[in-house]
Design an enzyme around this catalytic site. Structure first.
Site, PDB file in Angstrom:
ATOM      1  N   GLY A  12      16.883   1.829   4.285  1.00 18.99           N
ATOM      2  CA  GLY A  12      16.755   1.155   2.989  1.00 18.99           C
ATOM      3  C   GLY A  12      17.288   2.048   1.868  1.00 18.99           C
ATOM      4  O   GLY A  12      17.123   3.263   1.928  1.00 18.99           O
ATOM      5  N   THR A 127      12.985   8.409   1.376  1.00 21.95           N
ATOM      6  CA  THR A 127      12.284   7.129   1.538  1.00 21.95           C
ATOM      7  C   THR A 127      11.276   6.933   0.414  1.00 21.95           C
ATOM      8  O   THR A 127      10.574   7.884   0.034  1.00 21.95           O
ATOM      9  CB  THR A 127      11.548   6.963   2.887  1.00 21.95           C
ATOM     10  N   ASP A 129       8.745   5.346   0.867  1.00 18.08           N
ATOM     11  CA  ASP A 129       7.435   5.264   1.536  1.00 18.08           C
ATOM     12  C   ASP A 129       6.713   6.615   1.628  1.00 18.08           C
ATOM     13  O   ASP A 129       5.516   6.656   1.888  1.00 18.08           O
ATOM     14  CB  ASP A 129       7.606   4.715   2.961  1.00 18.08           C
ATOM     15  N   GLY A 172       5.633   0.148   1.590  1.00 14.30           N
ATOM     16  CA  GLY A 172       5.111   1.372   2.204  1.00 14.30           C
ATOM     17  C   GLY A 172       5.049   1.333   3.717  1.00 14.30           C
ATOM     18  O   GLY A 172       4.656   2.306   4.357  1.00 14.30           O
ATOM     19  N   GLN A 280      10.854  -2.032  -6.463  1.00 17.52           N
ATOM     20  CA  GLN A 280      10.392  -0.649  -6.282  1.00 17.52           C
ATOM     21  C   GLN A 280      11.498   0.290  -5.817  1.00 17.52           C
ATOM     22  O   GLN A 280      11.371   1.504  -5.886  1.00 17.52           O
ATOM     23  CB  GLN A 280       9.277  -0.605  -5.223  1.00 17.52           C
TER      24      GLN A 280
END
Ligand code: F6P
Length: 348
Positions: A12, A127, A129, A172, A280
């Site tokens: 991503g 990331t 996350d 997440g 986000q």
């Protein structure tokens, strides 16, 4: 000796990718190396698609979101002859080293290529996350937390005006880093994450307790990977699709809506749901992410120069160090109890 350095962004997209590309390129060019962007993650090496990176290409990209060389979730290990093509195209393009910028999937491939083929690769931990081990923080995470916190702040004022419960679903995957950090920073009244799942009944109790104290609105932050848990012991994951990508991930999303419905039914308080989604991940990185991405990029270029392959740039305290790629991807970094305790102190 001058080297040909490849740079690849996989998985991503994430704010700060361009800042890393800039730093790797800048330092490598200064040392007399050539830099080549690999198009769209591992797909670029499977298909042999490259893009020269010079001073002109990296000019003005520090604050830009996304990635100028594109990204995909391609896994060469899942494609027929994928790994052989990666190795062949790498050699054909005359590359000496690769900087792989990615999360557990992209870096998992890098770690395996290094282990099985002595592939000259170094990693950079990316990331939103923040679920990569062996580093304190990944870049992109700070920006995601900033965006989510800002959204929570905005939802506060509308929740307050309408006496509503506002449920905010954040990203997440299987970890609750974004939820916990933005929830604490935004003053959430309940936070639900996969690592420390409280039940729907407990969440409703906290909201009722708060309303009994005279507050007539509440903010609930839920991480997309939270499985709805009930006092009966039942647990249910909510996903959009059960089909997995090439790395075996399901597409998360939807738990906020189900949780919102449950809260409204069980408490009787009017409830609305906001899903932040890809907002986000978009846009400009925060200064902290620009700094982290820049330092990671310089470190990755240094590792290439020193021939320290199979390593990843990592943050330890305030220092940028290098760690084994294999350690970074061995298992995801989950939110520890001590962080959830900070969040819990403000529930209800
Ligand atoms: O890993 C980053 C992430 O944004 C996750 O938080 C989220 O579940 C996933 O990617 C979404 O993926 P996609 O962009 O493929 O919808």
């Amino acid at each position: 000796m001058a080297k040909n350095v490849g740079v690849l962004t996989g998985g991503g997209d994430c704010p700060g990718l361009n800042a890393v590309i800039r730093a790797v390129t800048r330092r490598s060019l200064d040392r007399g190396h050539e830099v080549v962007g690999v198009r769209e993650g591992w797909r670029g090496l499977v298909e042999g698609r490259f893009h020269e990176l010079g001073q002109r290409e990296i000019s003005g990209i520090l604050p830009r979101g996304g990635t100028i060389i594109g990204t995909t979730r391609t896994n060469p290990y899942k494609l027929d002859g994928g790994v052989e093509r990666v190795l062949r195209n790498f050699e054909r393009r005359g590359l000496d080293a690769l900087v792989a910028i990615g999360g557990e999937d992209t870096l998992g491939v890098a770690a395996r290529l290094f282990e099985e083929h002595d592939f000259p690769v170094v990693g950079v931990p990316k990331t939103i996350d923040n679920d990569l081990s062996a580093t304190d923080y990944t870049f992109g995470f700070d920006t995601a937390v900033f965006i989510a916190t800002e959204a929570i702040d905005r939802l506060h004022t509308t929740a307050e005006s309408h006496n509503r419960v506002m449920v905010v679903e954040v990203m997440g995957r299987n970890t609750g880093w974004i939820a916990v950090m933005s929830g604490i920073a935004g003053g959430a009244d309940v936070i639900l994450i996969p690592e420390h799942p409280i039940t729907v009944e407990e969440a409703c109790k906290e909201i009722r307790r708060r309303h009994d104290r005279g507050k007539d609105f509440s903010i609930v932050v839920v991480s997309e990977g939270y499985e709805l848990a009930y006092a009966s012991g039942e647990q249910r994951a909510v996903t959009q699709e059960t089909v997995t990508d090439q790395f075996g991930h399901v597409r998360w999303g939807g738990v906020g809506a189900e949780l919102g419905r449950e809260i409204e039914e069980r408490t009787g308080y009017e409830t609305r749901v906001t899903v932040l989604g890809h907002v986000q991940r978009g846009g400009s990185p925060t200064p902290r992410d620009r700094l982290l991405a820049t330092r990671y990029g310089l470190k990755a270029a240094d590792l290439v120069d020193e021939g320290k392959f199979g390593r990843m740039a990592a943050l330890r305290g305030d220092d940028i160090v290098d760690v084994a790629l294999a350690d970074a991807v061995a298992e995801p970094k989950r939110v520890p109890q001590r962080w959830y305790d900070v969040a819990r102190a403000f529930f209800g």
